[in-house]
Enzyme design. Structure first.
Site, PDB file in Angstrom:
ATOM      1  N   TYR A 160       0.858  -1.770   0.194  1.00  0.00           N
ATOM      2  CA  TYR A 160       0.335   0.152   0.634  1.00  0.00           C
ATOM      3  C   TYR A 160       0.446   1.441   0.038  1.00  0.00           C
ATOM      4  CZ  TYR A 160      -4.195  -3.434   0.696  1.00  0.00           C
ATOM      5  OH  TYR A 160      -4.261  -4.476   0.993  1.00  0.00           O
ATOM      6  N   SER A 176     -13.470  -4.475   0.263  1.00  0.00           N
ATOM      7  CA  SER A 176     -14.204  -3.731  -1.217  1.00  0.00           C
ATOM      8  C   SER A 176     -15.692  -4.420  -0.652  1.00  0.00           C
ATOM      9  CB  SER A 176     -13.507  -4.520  -2.039  1.00  0.00           C
ATOM     10  OG  SER A 176     -12.134  -3.793  -2.983  1.00  0.00           O
ATOM     11  N   PRO A 177     -15.888  -4.061  -0.314  1.00  0.00           N
ATOM     12  CA  PRO A 177     -17.183  -4.070   0.661  1.00  0.00           C
ATOM     13  C   PRO A 177     -18.601  -3.289   0.039  1.00  0.00           C
ATOM     14  CG  PRO A 177     -16.801  -3.083   2.376  1.00  0.00           C
ATOM     15  CD  PRO A 177     -15.772  -2.992   1.289  1.00  0.00           C
ATOM     16  N   GLY A 222     -18.086  -5.812  -9.176  1.00  0.00           N
ATOM     17  CA  GLY A 222     -17.565  -6.451  -9.858  1.00  0.00           C
ATOM     18  C   GLY A 222     -15.674  -6.254  -9.501  1.00  0.00           C
ATOM     19  N   VAL A 226     -18.054   1.693  -7.079  1.00  0.00           N
ATOM     20  CA  VAL A 226     -18.609   1.140  -6.350  1.00  0.00           C
ATOM     21  C   VAL A 226     -19.773   1.546  -6.755  1.00  0.00           C
ATOM     22  CG1 VAL A 226     -17.287   2.487  -4.534  1.00  0.00           C
ATOM     23  CG2 VAL A 226     -18.584   4.277  -5.419  1.00  0.00           C
ATOM     24  N   PHE A 227     -20.819   1.469  -5.870  1.00  0.00           N
ATOM     25  CA  PHE A 227     -22.268   0.358  -6.196  1.00  0.00           C
ATOM     26  C   PHE A 227     -23.695   1.357  -5.247  1.00  0.00           C
ATOM     27  CE2 PHE A 227     -21.998  -2.544  -3.248  1.00  0.00           C
ATOM     28  CZ  PHE A 227     -22.714  -2.425  -2.225  1.00  0.00           C
TER      29      PHE A 227
END
Length: 305
Positions: free
Chosen positions: A52, A215-216, A220, A225-226
């Protein structure tokens, strides 16, 4: 904030952890605000990797809190190793040198949990075992686990290492659910029935390994993000409906959906926005009914057999 035990380690951690991948983009003062806010939300676990920010995230983290024994005792620090520039490396020398680098950057004497970041096709498990033994004996690493590994890869490691592998960090969100889909579509002739991961969800429960969901909020693989995404109006309407009902944010509902699973999955949240993190942290106290959980699963685009 609720607590869960990582594997059978006796290590009690918050069921939401702060992922520090993007901390390299912050100033020291900004990072301090993020970390202090996380602690105020009763989040006690912080997830790092040598990858990171090419190590800068770990450095900024330590500088931001002026790492000292009193604050170190309040934290559970996890880091990962094994990804290099263009290849993966589980050699003994690399694992040990990676930990030494993380210890230096984090300004601490020990790492609570070390994860092997992504499977190395050239792994020699005997070397991994030697590295783990040396790191444990020296007190530099207290617990071990993996990330993005399937059950047979874990079994191969377990044949050689003496330590329990207490966690497996895997991608999971309301819109990335292959480990759940296959278990719901048993004996069906369509794509969701395909077992892509060796039944890692059930394997983890049977072997007392904690799944850590990364990645909650992604749909994909790093496609965005949704939450509040115009591509998914029906899902966001439903998230808002439940957010209003529970008195929390849509992001908190998305995390509560993960936490509702009886596998006691820990969620790694990577936001560097203190206000957003405070809203997400409320997910720990939200309970979704079975009907609500399945409602969200279906609205996210999944059909039940």
């Amino acid at each position: 904030m609720k607590r869960l035990e990582l594997g059978n380690s006796g290590l009690e951690v918050s069921d939401i952890s702060l992922g520090c991948m993007r901390m390299d983009q912050l100033s020291t003062s900004e990072a301090n605000r993020v970390i202090e806010n996380a602690l105020e939300q009763d989040i006690n676990m912080f997830d790092h990797a040598d990858l990171y920010g090419k190590g800068k995230s770990e450095e900024i983290f330590a500088d931001a809190i002026e790492m000292n024994p009193s604050i170190r005792e309040k934290m559970v620090i996890q880091t990962k190793c094994g990804i290099r520039d263009g290849f993966f490396d589980f050699s003994k020398d690399h694992i040990i040198s990676s930990v030494e680098g993380s210890l230096k950057r984090l300004k601490t004497d020990y790492i609570d949990i070390l994860l092997l970041h992504r499977p190395d096709a050239l792994m020699e498990p005997e070397e991994v075992a030697e590295a783990f033994n040396e790191l444990e004996k020296s007190g530099k690493v207290r617990h071990f686990g993996v990330s993005n590994h399937n059950p047979m890869q874990i079994e191969l490691l377990k044949k050689y290492v003496d330590q329990d592998l207490i966690a497996n960090q895997l991608q999971l969100s309301l819109m990335f659910t292959p480990m759940i889909d296959a278990g719901l579509n048993v004996n069906m002739e369509h794509d969701p029935a395909i077992v892509r991961d060796g039944s890692v969800l059930d394997y983890s429960r049977l072997n007392d390994m904690t799944i850590q969901a990364w990645s909650p909020f992604q749909h994909g693989f790093f496609e965005g993000v949704f939450v509040d995404n115009d591509q998914f109006p029906i899902l966001n309407e439903k998230l808002q409906e439940y957010a209003d009902k529970k008195g929390v944010t849509k992001s908190a509902i998305a995390v509560a959906w993960i936490l509702r699973h009886p596998a006691r999955i820990q969620t790694i949240v990577g936001t560097m926005n203190p206000e957003r993190l405070a809203g997400i942290a409320k997910a720990s106290d939200i309970h979704l009914t079975r009907e609500e959980w399945y409602d969200l699963y279906r609205v996210a685009g999944n059909d039940l057999p």
